[in-house]
Design an enzyme around this catalytic site. Sequence first.
Site, PDB file in Angstrom:
ATOM      1  N   GLU A  47      -6.665  77.904 -18.396  1.00  0.00           N
ATOM      2  CA  GLU A  47      -5.720  76.798 -17.990  1.00  0.00           C
ATOM      3  C   GLU A  47      -6.594  75.396 -18.697  1.00  0.00           C
ATOM      4  O   GLU A  47      -7.644  75.401 -18.434  1.00  0.00           O
ATOM      5  CB  GLU A  47      -5.755  76.776 -16.552  1.00  0.00           C
ATOM      6  N   ASN A 112       1.899  71.547 -16.972  1.00  0.00           N
ATOM      7  CA  ASN A 112       0.504  72.379 -17.125  1.00  0.00           C
ATOM      8  C   ASN A 112       1.055  73.739 -17.956  1.00  0.00           C
ATOM      9  O   ASN A 112       1.644  74.767 -17.212  1.00  0.00           O
ATOM     10  CB  ASN A 112      -0.001  72.620 -15.888  1.00  0.00           C
ATOM     11  N   LYS A 129       3.623  76.015 -15.827  1.00  0.00           N
ATOM     12  CA  LYS A 129       3.128  76.070 -14.269  1.00  0.00           C
ATOM     13  C   LYS A 129       3.979  75.834 -13.288  1.00  0.00           C
ATOM     14  O   LYS A 129       4.754  74.640 -13.339  1.00  0.00           O
ATOM     15  CB  LYS A 129       1.798  75.451 -14.237  1.00  0.00           C
ATOM     16  N   GLU A 148      -3.199  67.338  -9.368  1.00  0.00           N
ATOM     17  CA  GLU A 148      -2.301  67.950 -10.323  1.00  0.00           C
ATOM     18  C   GLU A 148      -0.825  67.719 -10.263  1.00  0.00           C
ATOM     19  O   GLU A 148      -0.018  67.448 -10.820  1.00  0.00           O
ATOM     20  CB  GLU A 148      -2.348  69.541 -10.100  1.00  0.00           C
ATOM     21  N   CYS A 174      -3.354  79.663 -13.062  1.00  0.00           N
ATOM     22  CA  CYS A 174      -4.246  79.224 -11.870  1.00  0.00           C
ATOM     23  C   CYS A 174      -3.693  79.493 -10.694  1.00  0.00           C
ATOM     24  O   CYS A 174      -3.496  80.526  -9.936  1.00  0.00           O
ATOM     25  CB  CYS A 174      -4.672  77.911 -12.092  1.00  0.00           C
ATOM     26  N   ASN A 199      -8.663  76.936 -13.132  1.00  0.00           N
ATOM     27  CA  ASN A 199      -9.658  75.784 -12.793  1.00  0.00           C
ATOM     28  C   ASN A 199      -9.818  75.993 -11.306  1.00  0.00           C
ATOM     29  O   ASN A 199      -8.712  75.328 -10.627  1.00  0.00           O
ATOM     30  CB  ASN A 199      -9.401  74.602 -13.292  1.00  0.00           C
TER      31      ASN A 199
END
Length: 319
Positions: A47, A112, A129, A148, A174, A199
């Site tokens: 990611e 993302n 994502k 995020e 993730c 991450n």
Amino acid sequence: MTRTVNIGAAQLGPISADETRDQVVARLVDLLRQGAAAGCDLVVFPELALTTFFPRWFTEEVDGHDAYYETSMPGPSTQVLFDEAKRLGLGFAIGYAELTEPDDDGSVHRYNTTILVERDGSVVGRYRKSHIPGHDNDEPWRPFQHLERRYFEESDEGFNVWGAFGGVVGMATCNDRRWPETYREMGLQGVEMILIGYNTPIHYAPDPGQNALQGFHNHLCMQAGAYQNGTWVVGVAKGGIEEGVESLAQSCIIAPSGQIVALAVSTGDELISAVCDLDWCANYKDTLFNFATYRRPELYQRIGSQKGVIVPDHVSNQP
Ligand code: CDV
């Protein structure tokens, strides 16, 4: 004839804030070459593999951080990665921050994102994502931020699969890996390889009691997702201490049996690989986890689901 794909998981160590895109891409190219030397067909990067994990810093104006985002793939810095992969004859998946073209009303969107690139350099799949963790405003009580939710929108595109590399491929990013529906959505579409970059800071500020369990939870959710859906899962970390924040490494390749068949041993740049037999998926999809024969969502949801309570028949049938 068996269908095999030699998959590389290209774990990254930390990317510092002052590392240039060109420097990062040179590291990725080096890992691609290691993948080619190991006979890989497909190399999976983590990611946000092109930059430091910038959501750890608060900013009033998100568009002041647009330099961390890609507006096209390939772009000026990443073209060399596409060219080298094509020259080596292997495909890759890579996570990055995506900034879209303006809509008709001039608004832009930030996702993302992970893309899947075939051996000829064509982008065959894009995943944005779905589960965006963290918070959207400065929370100074934390030792570092996880913003995020400030920097990315949730995708409404769902979990899709693509026919590529001789099989059925899906992607997740993730935090998605912790949610059973991530795997099940793709499992219902016959997925055979799920590619996941992550991450994951070791310190989880809302409940530090989970810190010591990060490695356990990482493998727990991906191994369960693989087994319960009869699919390969490739989990690839950006690990090590980046800008003072330690993140989990432990990248791995997981078989449809749920067993880890390859595991990274370092917290830095490291290529691990495994020859993945896609026909192994059928051993689970056609037996224990034959969805058509055994899975019964209509029965689970028939009664009481609006209250979040499943009431057994013998109870609900009482006068
Ligand atoms: N990048 C992530 O999605 N990280 C989350 C952390 C914040 C919990 C994860 O699920 O690993």
